[in-house]
Design a protein around this motif. Structure first.
Motif, PDB file in Angstrom:
ATOM      1  N   THR A  94       2.806  -0.365  -6.879  1.00 48.94           N
ATOM      2  CA  THR A  94       2.128  -0.622  -8.149  1.00 48.94           C
ATOM      3  C   THR A  94       1.937   0.685  -8.924  1.00 48.94           C
ATOM      4  N   THR A  95       1.536   1.724  -8.203  1.00 50.44           N
ATOM      5  CA  THR A  95       1.309   3.018  -8.847  1.00 50.44           C
ATOM      6  C   THR A  95       2.615   3.543  -9.449  1.00 50.44           C
ATOM      7  N   ASP A 137       0.793  -1.239   0.000  1.00 48.83           N
ATOM      8  CA  ASP A 137       0.000   0.000   0.000  1.00 48.83           C
ATOM      9  C   ASP A 137       0.824   1.287   0.000  1.00 48.83           C
TER      10      ASP A 137
END
Ligand code: G4P
Length: 523
Positions: free
Chosen positions: A22-23, A18
């Motif tokens: 990925t972003t 989190d």
């Protein structure tokens, strides 16, 4: 060959789930033109899944085959991003992936600071002296003071930082970042993607242009930069390459802010493929003959096709399709008719691959983690150790008629690295060790569906598995005899002491000063 090698940069992005891995990956791929729209990368992150959802998890692991390695070109370099699983229960996979990269980008959430998973991952990087660049993400959120964050990172991760960009305010008042290397201001506008046109060159921070642009934040920026220059001195690439100093960037991945600075610096300073150690000698990336090792094995979740994909990191020479290579552990020659490389979410058959590249090899059971391929030389790459699992359970066969299938199944699944297998020396009990509960469900399911074997797992109270050695063989033998109920062998027949608590482990260390206790299977 040399130009192919120096073009390559093979790295992994690591973070606590989190934090924005990925972003950030997606933004890098957008810059590289490997994808064209945001959201194109299927996250292999397993979103807060309940354990009962393990099939979904396996499916997602399946998807992640395609995104295991993402290759793109940027600034004349060929960049291989090796993806790592987002779920903490698969952190063993991440540790192994770190053995196949030449550098790492670590993402830290500016609100949450250093989290547990980050500490463990950085421990692995430090062990290997992997060069690290740190990206502090989510500056658009009301995060912690950057100096406090830096102290926390340096303290908890035992690493020296060198800021190369610096944030101007944060959260709702976040104005942008000042680039300490190129001396420009990049102003942040929420909701818009940063471009080069937003960059404002600032040769002198005392210029009144800075006051006009930043208002009352200008004074704070001047103070901060003065302090940083005093405390940190100039940035030396050498210190970064040796793994001693980590350059630091601030930004907001979701807003694509600060990402280009990160990428531009990465292509400029990140190492190209590095030499790798074997048991006998160091292998240089520009040697003529192919060498490589398997760092990850991915099972096909379709039970009708029980093949797997073994991921080979090329360490020297050129990997060619349909050529025979020597599998040093099995002492046998193998060739591969359809090796694949990975470009964003598509797989492509590859004809040639160079040092630093990762090739996917279809496998029917020949490979286990750490296996080496060469053109004939008997080499074994080192530096792909196992780490102690955190959860231990006894494997109990539920169907005595199927014990052969169970043996074969558990052996193959542990070859893939799904879990570790320890056999208690005194009574042959099989103990499966993992870093997360999920794996037990995955193993149980796969044993039944792929091997027709049913089992249950009985929890046992072990705290840690430690590998042991001694310069004194008689003492080692005596230790193994005395501790017989706590002694096991791993898959390579190495002796392992199973400690029931940290206290017992410390006590045992004190009682047996001639025995060395190791946290990893390689020492
Ligand atoms: P991970 O791979 O490290 O697990 O993280 P991921 O990129 O999935 O990001 C986790 C969450 O943080 C996502 O929100 C993502 O949109 C958000 N995020 C990433 N970068 C930034 C940033 O710079 N600023 C802010 N404010 N948020 C950021 P989510 O709600 O969990 O998922 P989604 O529904 O947006 O995909």
């Amino acid at each position: 060959m040399q130009s192919e090698i120096s073009k390559r940069k093979t790295f992994a992005i690591i973070s606590h789930p989190d934090a924005g891995k990925t972003t950030l990956t997606e933004k890098l791929l957008l810059f590289g033109g490997a994808i064209h729209t945001a959201g194109a990368v299927k996250s292999n992150k397993i979103k807060k899944t309940a354990t009962s959802d393990f099939m979904e998890i396996e499916k997602q692991r399946g998807i992640s085959v395609a995104t295991s390695v993402m290759t793109f070109e940027y600034g004349g370099k060929l960049i291989n991003i090796l993806d790592t699983p987002g779920h903490k229960d698969f952190s063993e996979d991440t540790y192994r992936t770190l053995t196949a990269v030449d550098s790492v980008i670590l993402v830290v959430d500016s609100v949450k600071g250093v989290e547990t998973q980050t500490e463990r991952l950085m421990e692995v990087c430090r062990m290997r002296k992997t060069p690290v660049i740190v990206f502090i993400n989510k500056l658009d959120r009301d995060g912690q003071d950057p100096f406090i964050l830096m102290d926390e990172i340096e303290d908890k991760l035992s690493i020296h930082l060198r800021p190369l960009s610096w944030p101007i305010n944060r959260g709702p008042f976040f104005k942008g970042v000042y680039n300490l290397y190129d001396h420009h201001l990049n102003l942040f506008q929420a909701g818009t993607q940063a471009t080069d046109e937003n960059l404002i060159s600032i040769q002198d921070l005392n210029d009144e242009k800075v006051d006009k642009l930043l208002g009352k934040d200008a004074a704070q920026l001047r103070d901060d930069i003065e302090l940083i220059d005093e405390v940190y001195g100039s940035f030396e690439t050498d210190g970064y390459l040796k793994g001693d100093i980590a350059p630091l960037f601030f930004g907001s991945a979701i807003n694509n802010f600060g990402v280009k600075e990160l990428l531009d610096t990465f292509v400029r300073i990140a190492p190209s493929p590095q030499p790798r150690m074997t048991e006998t000698r160091e292998v240089m990336p520009n040697e003529d003959k192919l060498t490589g090792f398997v760092f990850k094995i991915h099972a096909n979740i379709d039970p009708n096709h029980r093949n797997r994909i073994a991921f080979l990191r090329v360490c020297s020479g050129v990997f060619e399709r349909n050529k025979f290579y020597f599998h040093t552990r099995l002492n046998k020659k193998l060739r591969f008719s359809s090796p694949v490389t990975f470009l964003a979410s598509t797989k492509n058959i590859v004809d040639e691959a160079y040092s630093g590249d990762v090739v996917g090899l279809y496998d029917t059971g020949n490979f286990k983690i750490g296996d080496t391929l060469t053109e004939g030389e008997d080499l074994h790459f080192t530096g792909i150790p196992s780490f102690s699992p955190e959860i231990f359970k006894e494997l109990i066969n539920k169907d005595p008629m199927k014990s052969k299938q169970l043996e074969k199944g558990i052996s193959q699944l542990t070859d893939e690295g799904v879990a570790q297998l320890f056999t208690v020396t005194s009574n042959n009990t099989k103990i499966v060790g993992t870093v997360g509960e999920l794996q037990f469900e995955v193993i149980q399911y796969r044993l039944l569906h792929e091997y027709g074997a049913s089992c249950i797992f009985k929890p046992i109270q072990f705290h840690k598995a430690v590998w042991i050695s001694s310069d004194n063989p008689a003492k080692l033998k005596e230790f193994i005899r005395t501790k017989t109920n706590y002694m096991a062998i791993d898959k390579d027949d190495k002796p392992v002491f199973l400690a029931t608590s940290e206290w017992i482990l410390q006590l045992t260390k004190q009682d047996y000063p001639e025995i060395q206790f190791h946290n990893t299977s390689e020492f």
